[in-house]
Design an enzyme around this catalytic site. Structure first.
Site, mmCIF file in Angstrom:
data_model
loop_
_atom_site.group_PDB
_atom_site.id
_atom_site.type_symbol
_atom_site.label_atom_id
_atom_site.label_comp_id
_atom_site.label_asym_id
_atom_site.label_seq_id
_atom_site.Cartn_x
_atom_site.Cartn_y
_atom_site.Cartn_z
ATOM 1 N N GLU A 1 2.015 -2.661 4.386
ATOM 2 C CA GLU A 1 3.282 -2.409 3.698
ATOM 3 C C GLU A 1 4.374 -3.214 4.393
ATOM 4 O O GLU A 1 4.521 -3.141 5.617
ATOM 5 C CB GLU A 1 3.620 -0.915 3.733
ATOM 6 N N ASP B 1 -1.342 -3.844 -5.802
ATOM 7 C CA ASP B 1 -0.537 -2.919 -6.599
ATOM 8 C C ASP B 1 0.900 -3.399 -6.470
ATOM 9 O O ASP B 1 1.659 -2.931 -5.635
ATOM 10 C CB ASP B 1 -0.712 -1.483 -6.090
ATOM 11 N N CYS C 1 2.926 -0.490 -12.488
ATOM 12 C CA CYS C 1 3.300 0.721 -13.226
ATOM 13 C C CYS C 1 4.439 0.379 -14.174
ATOM 14 O O CYS C 1 5.463 1.061 -14.214
ATOM 15 C CB CYS C 1 3.651 1.872 -12.292
ATOM 16 N N ARG D 1 8.456 2.599 4.999
ATOM 17 C CA ARG D 1 7.361 2.933 4.075
ATOM 18 C C ARG D 1 6.002 2.758 4.762
ATOM 19 O O ARG D 1 5.059 3.491 4.476
ATOM 20 C CB ARG D 1 7.453 2.081 2.809
ATOM 21 N N ALA E 1 0.754 -1.248 0.000
ATOM 22 C CA ALA E 1 0.000 0.000 0.000
ATOM 23 C C ALA E 1 0.786 1.302 0.000
ATOM 24 O O ALA E 1 0.254 2.333 -0.389
ATOM 25 C CB ALA E 1 -0.957 0.008 1.196
ATOM 26 N N ALA E 2 2.037 1.319 0.486
ATOM 27 C CA ALA E 2 2.750 2.602 0.609
ATOM 28 C C ALA E 2 2.966 3.226 -0.773
ATOM 29 O O ALA E 2 3.158 2.508 -1.754
ATOM 30 C CB ALA E 2 4.086 2.389 1.307
ATOM 31 N N PRO E 3 2.910 4.554 -0.844
ATOM 32 C CA PRO E 3 2.761 5.529 0.249
ATOM 33 C C PRO E 3 1.322 5.804 0.683
ATOM 34 O O PRO E 3 1.109 6.523 1.638
ATOM 35 C CB PRO E 3 3.393 6.793 -0.340
ATOM 36 N N GLY E 4 0.320 5.268 -0.040
ATOM 37 C CA GLY E 4 -1.043 5.404 0.443
ATOM 38 C C GLY E 4 -2.039 6.008 -0.534
ATOM 39 O O GLY E 4 -3.194 6.225 -0.168
ATOM 40 N N GLY E 5 -1.633 6.265 -1.775
ATOM 41 C CA GLY E 5 -2.554 6.860 -2.732
ATOM 42 C C GLY E 5 -3.790 6.016 -2.965
ATOM 43 O O GLY E 5 -4.924 6.505 -2.930
#
Length: 456
Positions: free
Chosen positions: A133, A178, A231, A138, A110-114
């Protein structure tokens, strides 16, 4: 920009006729985005009061492109958690998750949390958000962003996927994976990603992603939704990762979800399988949308009447009301209505745990839920997280200062403010948005804005 040669050769082979357009995108300025925090504001109100140059992001109802000159990170609204600055393509993940109030949701990496804060907006503090995380530093940043956005129903953990899978079998309604990746989609904005890239690293990432997906699959309840994203452009980490997972897990299927202009179908020929449903996954290319590179796949776990609910051990709330006495005294003096829920103490830190959270035994907990504050000797000191999660209607004493005022700048720098009023704790707000605490005594508001967050 000097891109790795192996990367360029590979992209030319994959993209062929589109390669030149793809390379030209690296000469363009990267797109900048922010997403409104629907726990704090709504779109119509924010548009009326904001002074930035905003353009809607098509795939996120509360998302906007902004211009470099706007500098939203240097504004009191940012400190108040009114919005989260997030790369525009990455916002698509939260849209495809579509969490609903009352659900149990996991953000596994999950980091940074977006993405976690996007899910929190969707849940509207109703339900359970577990955000995890694996790297401790982080995880701390993740927790700070959960705090800034005023989220009440999030538990922040610092665990491996393997540990979580043993703890939460068939538990979550929705899971976001993610996945850590080779970062090819971030080359335009992150030089470190370029420096760390190699063909071998792509394969290492693909192997790690397969392991993470296996653990996530065991935590999703039958009928639940899992959203996988990266990404990167590498088929090994995208189409091949998903096709291989579906082959191993016939209880999963790729869901068909609405697309947006500029989104490209996943490429069957890159998957390594004759799997037409790979076309239901999506790629975001920087030469086709205003954003960086991203890949998203939405997976559904089939219902299975044979699967029985495992035995669960839930958090045991604090029963001894005497231990809560200093807090309850503070709450009576400060709140219009005292918050309800299951209280737990972690050392001297008091939390309300989200409803339905399993036992913390064996887990590394960074944030156990809604952080209320610290139990001092015979007194209670409220947390910054508590202030950021409240609004003026919740408290007996509050002050709202204008965003462009000298008073708000003084407060953010840690200064005291003269004020006439009843003694006690005051919620300091900027244009009505909660920002932090101050305590009134002797006609002065003593500043309780955290020292580590103060402006220079």
């Amino acid at each position: 920009m000097s891109l790795p040669k192996d990367f360029l050769d590979k992209m030319q082979e994959l993209l062929q006729d589109e390669y030149d357009l793809f390379i030209k995108s690296y000469e363009q300025e990267k797109s900048l985005g922010l997403r409104l925090n629907l726990l704090k504001t709504d779109k119509d109100h924010f548009i009326k009061i904001n002074h930035m140059h905003l353009t809607p992001i098509p795939w996120v109802l509360e998302g906007f492109f902004y211009q470099q000159a706007d500098r939203p990170g240097k504004h009191p609204y940012h400190e108040a958690g009114v919005y989260y600055i997030q790369e525009p393509s990455a916002m698509s993940v939260g849209t495809f998750v579509g969490a609903l109030p009352g659900e149990r949701v996991l953000d596994l990496c999950a980091a940074p949390g977006g993405k976690s804060t996007h899910l929190a907006s969707q849940l509207q503090n109703d339900g359970l958000l577990v955000t995890n995380e694996i790297y401790p530093q982080r995880a701390k940043i993740l927790s700070q962003n959960i705090e800034r956005m005023g989220v009440k129903n999030a538990v922040v953990l610092n665990e491996s996927p393997q540990t979580l899978a043993k703890h939460f079998p068939s538990f979550f309604d929705r899971i976001v994976v993610d996945a850590p990746c080779s970062g090819e989609g971030m080359f335009r904005k992150d030089e470190v990603a370029q420096e760390e890239w190699s063909l071998d690293n792509v394969l290492n990432c693909a192997s790690r992603q397969a392991d993470i997906l296996e653990e996530a699959a065991t935590m999703l309840r039958p009928g639940g939704r899992m959203v996988y994203s990266t990404c990167t452009f590498a088929p090994e980490e995208n189409e091949q990762a998903i096709a291989s997972f579906i082959e191993r897990h016939p209880e999963f299927k790729i869901e068909s979800v609405d697309s947006y202009e500029g989104f490209s179908e996943g490429r069957v020929e890159w998957s390594g399988y004759e799997m037409e449903e790979i076309k239901r996954t999506y790629r975001l290319w920087p030469h086709r949308v205003h954003g960086e590179g991203h890949y998203v796949a939405v997976l559904k776990k089939m219902e299975d009447p044979e699967v029985r609910e495992p035995k669960r051990q839930f958090v045991k709330p604090l029963k001894d009301k005497k231990k809560l006495a200093p807090y309850l005294e503070f709450a009576k003096e400060t709140f219009i209505n005292v918050p309800s829920g299951d209280y737990v103490l972690f050392g001297d830190q008091l939390y309300i745990v989200p409803s339905g959270m399993l036992s913390f035994d064996g887990l590394k907990v960074v944030r156990a839920g809604w952080h209320l504050g610290t139990m001092k000797k015979n007194r209670f000191e409220p947390s910054h997280a508590l202030a950021l999660s409240l609004n003026q209607a919740d408290v007996k004493h509050s002050i709202s200062l204008a965003a462009d005022s000298e008073e708000i700048a003084t407060y953010l720098r840690g200064g005291t403010l003269p004020f006439e009023g009843e003694k006690g704790w005051y919620l300091i707000c900027v244009d009505g948005y909660s920002l932090g605490w101050a305590k009134l005594a002797n006609h002065m508001l003593k500043n309780h804005y955290p020292k580590g967050l103060r402006w220079n």
